[in-house]
Design an enzyme around this catalytic site. Structure first.
Site, mmCIF file in Angstrom:
data_model
loop_
_atom_site.group_PDB
_atom_site.id
_atom_site.type_symbol
_atom_site.label_atom_id
_atom_site.label_comp_id
_atom_site.label_asym_id
_atom_site.label_seq_id
_atom_site.Cartn_x
_atom_site.Cartn_y
_atom_site.Cartn_z
ATOM 1 N N TYR A 184 5.443 11.981 8.748
ATOM 2 C CA TYR A 184 4.550 11.399 7.752
ATOM 3 C C TYR A 184 4.972 9.966 7.461
ATOM 4 O O TYR A 184 6.165 9.660 7.444
ATOM 5 C CB TYR A 184 4.556 12.236 6.477
ATOM 6 C CG TYR A 184 4.055 13.636 6.724
ATOM 7 C CD1 TYR A 184 2.694 13.920 6.688
ATOM 8 C CD2 TYR A 184 4.939 14.662 7.046
ATOM 9 C CE1 TYR A 184 2.228 15.206 6.956
ATOM 10 C CE2 TYR A 184 4.492 15.940 7.316
ATOM 11 C CZ TYR A 184 3.130 16.204 7.267
ATOM 12 O OH TYR A 184 2.669 17.462 7.534
ATOM 13 N N GLY A 202 3.344 -11.581 2.396
ATOM 14 C CA GLY A 202 4.709 -12.066 2.565
ATOM 15 C C GLY A 202 5.787 -11.023 2.406
ATOM 16 O O GLY A 202 6.977 -11.327 2.569
ATOM 17 N N ASP A 204 3.032 3.036 4.501
ATOM 18 C CA ASP A 204 3.387 1.636 4.727
ATOM 19 C C ASP A 204 2.697 0.758 3.701
ATOM 20 O O ASP A 204 1.772 1.185 3.011
ATOM 21 C CB ASP A 204 2.944 1.182 6.118
ATOM 22 C CG ASP A 204 3.758 1.800 7.233
ATOM 23 O OD1 ASP A 204 4.776 2.443 6.936
ATOM 24 O OD2 ASP A 204 3.368 1.653 8.403
ATOM 25 N N GLY A 205 3.126 -0.488 3.649
ATOM 26 C CA GLY A 205 2.439 -1.433 2.784
ATOM 27 C C GLY A 205 2.807 -2.862 3.096
ATOM 28 O O GLY A 205 3.915 -3.143 3.559
ATOM 29 N N SER A 226 0.800 -1.230 0.000
ATOM 30 C CA SER A 226 0.000 0.000 0.000
ATOM 31 C C SER A 226 0.828 1.274 0.000
ATOM 32 O O SER A 226 0.251 2.369 -0.133
ATOM 33 C CB SER A 226 -0.954 -0.008 1.185
ATOM 34 O OG SER A 226 -1.992 -0.932 0.965
#
Length: 458
Positions: A299, A307, A302-303, A60
């Protein structure tokens, strides 16, 4: 940059073993200078070492890239963040009449559209985002338009991508290359699995137990529907190139202007509150999470894929960005330990701890009890001997693969009238935070955790 890289590399190697993560690539951008290193292996079955040129899935974090491309349209005067989506996609429709007519790009960037991710199976072809928009004609609302933040894993940014496609007259993958990757001089960043050099790609891993250790993921890539919200792959240096754009008023490391300084300010300053404010941050901006680290604004983006994991923290006051890409996890404790080691070396602010429960709070537990759910996620909150408990109901197939029961019980420890700590039920888990809130009708209407919102269903 006063960074003791050998010491940090040694510590990262020890932590990788402790948490069952095969590798990590870490990069620091400080006052325009980059330090980067990699530790561990790309694939536990081959044992091949990870390097700073290893390509990881960013999950993401992709949303920040898509937001940057969308802000270029704003710079060009071709879209307005506060015009209805229908201005650009005249046939746009969902199940709710108000949302159909009034949802804007800003709602989508904020994750406040409230539209359920009911886009069916749009396939893997070039028309995937057109199909997603068509498939949501009857999609229900999780919450009223603009009422609360609730993370949209795929749909919200797919709608933004479709607006980009209609205006630019090309597919989203080509738009990202033409608008961002090529102008920034990025040669290792792609938006689709077919663009990845397999010899450089990290393999994703899951961990079911420390005794077993990491195993290769059974799902080696996300579906194309997740593209604008989750399918970018990159190296640690090229992730920092995106951070550079955010830190330097829209200019890339190669000197190319990517977006205007005003658009960067808009991305950072335009915000909505996040109900579960403690795990990631109290506010959500345009493609960015807003964190409060001991009074300093940081700021985040993330993602995760199935896995692999990506973390980026941008500290404007210190002109610093720290990024980490891993082929395992996520593990909140791992990220906090590694980043805090780096932040201490740099003499900057560090990541705050989670709040401490308040045992003096007196709650009417009946207001929280109930079932909160969306497709694929169900939480049952109940009271037991004066304590709130949460039961997470897993899909049976997921539970079987992870070797977990399909019902996992947690204690909820109150921090405030609406916020709770949820200690782990398994050594591999991290402490989570949960918000249960909106008592308009007496009982809480929503449960918010891991950025996702779940309405009361019973």
């Amino acid at each position: 940059m006063t960074l003791d890289v050998p010491r940090i590399q040694t510590q990262v190697a020890e932590l990788l073993l402790e948490y069952g993560i095969p590798s990590a690539a870490i990069g620091v951008l400080h006052d325009g200078k980059v330090v980067e290193f990699a530790v561990g292996v790309k694939d536990v079955e081959t044992g091949e070492a990870a390097t700073i040129d290893t390509v990881y899935q960013c999950g993401s974090m992709t949303k920040t890239w898509t937001a940057l491309a969308f802000m270029q349209l704003v710079d060009e005067g071709r879209v307005d963040l506060d015009e209805p989506v229908r201005t650009y996609l005249p046939g746009f429709r969902v199940g709710d009449l108000e949302a159909s007519a009034m949802v804007t790009p800003r709602h989508l960037l904020y994750h406040t559209s409230g539209i359920e991710e009911a886009y069916g199976d749009p396939g893997e072809d070039d028309d995937v985002y057109e199909r997603m928009v068509a498939n949501i004609a009857d999609a229900p609302q999780v919450s009223p338009l603009g009422h609360t933040h609730g993370y949209s894993a795929a749909l919200g940014y797919a709608i933004l991508a479709r607006i980009l496609e209609v205006i630019d007259g090309k597919r989203w993958d080509d738009i990202m290359r033409d608008r961002l990757f090529d102008p920034m001089g990025l040669t290792s960043t792609g938006s689709w699995r077919e663009q990845v050099d397999g010899t450089r790609a990290a393999t994703g891993h899951l961990i079911r137990s420390l005794d077993e250790g990491p195993i290769v993921t059974p799902v080696d890539y996300l579906q194309r529907a997740f593209g604008p919200g989750g399918n970018i792959t990159s190296t640690i240096r090229e992730v920092l190139a995106m951070a550079y754009v955010l830190l330097n008023e829209g200019t890339a490391p190669n000197g190319q202007r990517i977006v205007s300084a005003e658009s960067i300010r808009e991305m950072m300053r335009s915000r909505v509150p996040v109900p579960d404010r403690y795990m990631f941050g109290p506010q959500w901006a345009l493609g960015l999470i807003v964190c409060d680290w001991h009074g300093e604004t940081v700021y985040a983006t993330d993602g995760s894929t199935i896995g692999q994991n990506a973390r980026l923290r941008i500290l404007p006051d210190s002109n610093t960005a720290i990024a980490m890409l891993t082929n395992g996890g996520p593990q909140e404790r791992f990220y906090r330990k590694v980043f805090n080691e780096i932040l201490v070396d740099l003499g900057t602010v560090t990541i705050p701890d989670l709040p401490i429960p308040n045992p003096t709070l007196h709650l009417d537990l009946s207001r929280y009890e109930g079932v909160y759910e969306r497709p694929g996620a169900r939480f049952e909150v109940s009271a037991d001997s004066g304590t709130l408990r949460l039961t997470l109901v897993l899909d049976p197939m997921q539970a079987e693969f992870l070797q977990k029961p399909d019902r996992i019980n947690y204690e909820l420890l109150p921090v405030s009238q609406t916020h709770f700590l949820m200690p782990p039920a398994d050594p591999l888990e991290d402490t989570q935070t949960v918000a249960i809130y909106d008592f308009t009708d007496g009982a809480a209407r929503y449960l918010h955790t891991n950025c996702r919102v779940h309405p009361r269903s019973g």
